[in-house]
Design an enzyme around this catalytic site. Structure first.
Site, PDB file in Angstrom:
ATOM      1  N   GLY A  95       0.696  -1.574   0.136  1.00 37.42           N
ATOM      2  CA  GLY A  95       0.091   0.116  -0.256  1.00 37.42           C
ATOM      3  C   GLY A  95       0.964   1.035   0.130  1.00 37.42           C
ATOM      4  O   GLY A  95       0.275   2.068  -0.039  1.00 37.42           O
ATOM      5  N   TRP A  97       2.575   2.761  -2.259  1.00 30.64           N
ATOM      6  CA  TRP A  97       1.862   3.678  -3.629  1.00 30.64           C
ATOM      7  C   TRP A  97       0.581   3.807  -2.995  1.00 30.64           C
ATOM      8  O   TRP A  97       0.636   5.341  -3.393  1.00 30.64           O
ATOM      9  CB  TRP A  97       2.147   2.845  -5.030  1.00 30.64           C
ATOM     10  CG  TRP A  97       3.616   2.522  -5.108  1.00 30.64           C
ATOM     11  CD1 TRP A  97       4.969   2.583  -4.271  1.00 30.64           C
ATOM     12  CD2 TRP A  97       3.846   2.740  -6.548  1.00 30.64           C
ATOM     13  NE1 TRP A  97       5.725   3.093  -6.101  1.00 30.64           N
ATOM     14  CE2 TRP A  97       5.725   2.207  -6.848  1.00 30.64           C
ATOM     15  CE3 TRP A  97       3.229   2.993  -7.576  1.00 30.64           C
ATOM     16  CZ2 TRP A  97       6.033   1.920  -8.242  1.00 30.64           C
ATOM     17  CZ3 TRP A  97       3.679   2.001  -9.023  1.00 30.64           C
ATOM     18  CH2 TRP A  97       5.403   2.546  -9.504  1.00 30.64           C
ATOM     19  N   ASP A 118      -4.753  -5.716  -5.331  1.00 30.43           N
ATOM     20  CA  ASP A 118      -3.895  -6.899  -5.348  1.00 30.43           C
ATOM     21  C   ASP A 118      -4.601  -7.914  -5.467  1.00 30.43           C
ATOM     22  O   ASP A 118      -5.037  -8.141  -4.819  1.00 30.43           O
ATOM     23  CB  ASP A 118      -2.592  -5.633  -4.468  1.00 30.43           C
ATOM     24  CG  ASP A 118      -1.137  -6.531  -4.570  1.00 30.43           C
ATOM     25  OD1 ASP A 118      -0.651  -6.319  -4.528  1.00 30.43           O
ATOM     26  OD2 ASP A 118      -1.579  -7.866  -4.416  1.00 30.43           O
ATOM     27  N   ASP A 134      -7.192 -10.723  -8.300  1.00 28.30           N
ATOM     28  CA  ASP A 134      -6.430 -10.829  -9.358  1.00 28.30           C
ATOM     29  C   ASP A 134      -6.394 -10.315 -10.710  1.00 28.30           C
ATOM     30  O   ASP A 134      -7.387 -10.269 -11.282  1.00 28.30           O
ATOM     31  CB  ASP A 134      -6.159 -13.096 -10.083  1.00 28.30           C
ATOM     32  CG  ASP A 134      -5.196 -13.005 -11.040  1.00 28.30           C
ATOM     33  OD1 ASP A 134      -4.367 -11.963 -11.645  1.00 28.30           O
ATOM     34  OD2 ASP A 134      -5.611 -14.033 -11.065  1.00 28.30           O
ATOM     35  N   ASP A 158       2.530  -1.919 -10.924  1.00 23.80           N
ATOM     36  CA  ASP A 158       3.609  -2.440  -9.724  1.00 23.80           C
ATOM     37  C   ASP A 158       3.500  -3.787  -9.467  1.00 23.80           C
ATOM     38  O   ASP A 158       4.257  -4.109  -8.848  1.00 23.80           O
ATOM     39  CB  ASP A 158       4.725  -1.564  -8.049  1.00 23.80           C
ATOM     40  CG  ASP A 158       5.393  -1.682  -8.059  1.00 23.80           C
ATOM     41  OD1 ASP A 158       6.834  -1.577  -8.653  1.00 23.80           O
ATOM     42  OD2 ASP A 158       5.957  -1.894  -6.509  1.00 23.80           O
ATOM     43  N   LYS A 198       6.150  -1.298 -14.294  1.00 18.84           N
ATOM     44  CA  LYS A 198       7.523  -1.974 -13.892  1.00 18.84           C
ATOM     45  C   LYS A 198       7.444  -2.857 -14.709  1.00 18.84           C
ATOM     46  O   LYS A 198       7.009  -3.577 -15.538  1.00 18.84           O
ATOM     47  CB  LYS A 198       7.036  -2.510 -12.766  1.00 18.84           C
ATOM     48  CG  LYS A 198       8.476  -2.996 -12.086  1.00 18.84           C
ATOM     49  CD  LYS A 198       8.392  -4.104 -11.111  1.00 18.84           C
ATOM     50  CE  LYS A 198       8.385  -3.171  -9.655  1.00 18.84           C
ATOM     51  NZ  LYS A 198       8.068  -4.650  -8.364  1.00 18.84           N
TER      52      LYS A 198
END
Length: 249
Positions: A95, A97, A118, A134, A158, A198
């Protein structure tokens, strides 16, 4: 999914994110002895954590992870998080970000909106709408859109699959997640919006970069100082989304 009310993390305003912590004088390096039942790799990870100034500063400022400083650094330079903005945070756990996004968009005061998702359970971030799911499951994008209640100004990812230790395999896995996040961003971003994701050093696939350059005015790679120097982690940042209706293309 609301946690108790807390003050926003210190240092969350633009320009003051890294404060005095990571750049300040450090204590003597901590050495960790290998325990009987602990793997050498686990001992090295623990030693690195104990000696990482960003870990200590995240704890001091109330951030859930050192990753918060990566976003702070990127945002200080490129101004992605604006007051009143709508933000999607993919791969949000634990958490860090989301905390930065909430503080900088004003979501805690109802000005902005942050939707954090997430696959792993994580404690809800005050001011954010947190979804445990998911992202690759069919209904997950729809759940995000419903919670967003409008077009996004920034989609950031990320996300990373569990590392296998095989560089090429790990690269392919993270690129697949980046492509999925980009496809979603195309559907929800407002014109002028931004996408941050990322990837791993070794090259973002040429096809993916070409797609980004068609959809955004500027595409660049970014490696914030808060990323560990030895890490292959890198971020691709695309700004100036051209919009979905481009009949001239």
């Amino acid at each position: 999914m609301s946690s108790g009310r807390r003050k926003p993390p210190r240092g969350s305003s633009r320009g003051h994110g890294t404060g005095t912590g990571p750049g300040a004088a450090r204590d003597l390096r901590v050495k960790v002895r290998t325990a009987r039942r602990r793997k050498i790799s686990s001992t090295r990870w623990l030693e690195r954590q104990l000696n990482d100034p960003y870990v200590a500063e995240a704890r001091r400022q109330g951030y859930r992870s050192r990753a918060a400083f990566k976003l702070i650094e990127i945002d200080d330079r490129y101004e992605l998080l604006k007051p009143g903005g709508r933000v999607v945070d993919l791969g949000a756990a634990p958490g860090g970000w989301a905390q930065v996004a909430v503080a900088r968009t004003g979501a805690l005061d109802g000005k902005g909106r942050v939707v954090a998702l997430d696959i792993n359970p994580f404690e809800p971030v005050e001011g954010a709408i947190c979804i445990e799911a998911d992202f690759l499951v069919e209904d997950a994008p729809d759940r995000i859109v419903d919670a967003l209640k409008g077009e996004a100004d920034l989609v950031m990812s990320d996300m990373a699959a569990p590392a296998t230790g095989h560089r090429k395999t790990d690269h392919l896995k993270i690129m697949a997640l980046c492509e999925a996040a980009l496809d979603f961003a195309r559907e929800v971003l407002a014109p002028g919006g931004a996408f941050l994701a990322k990837v791993f050093q070794g090259g973002t696939e040429h096809e993916l970069l070409a797609e980004m350059k068609r959809d955004f005015t500027t595409v660049r790679h970014v490696k914030p100082k808060a990323s560990r120097p030895e890490s292959a982690e890198l971020y691709v940042l695309a700004t100036g989304f051209r919009g979905r209706d481009r009949s001239g293309d």
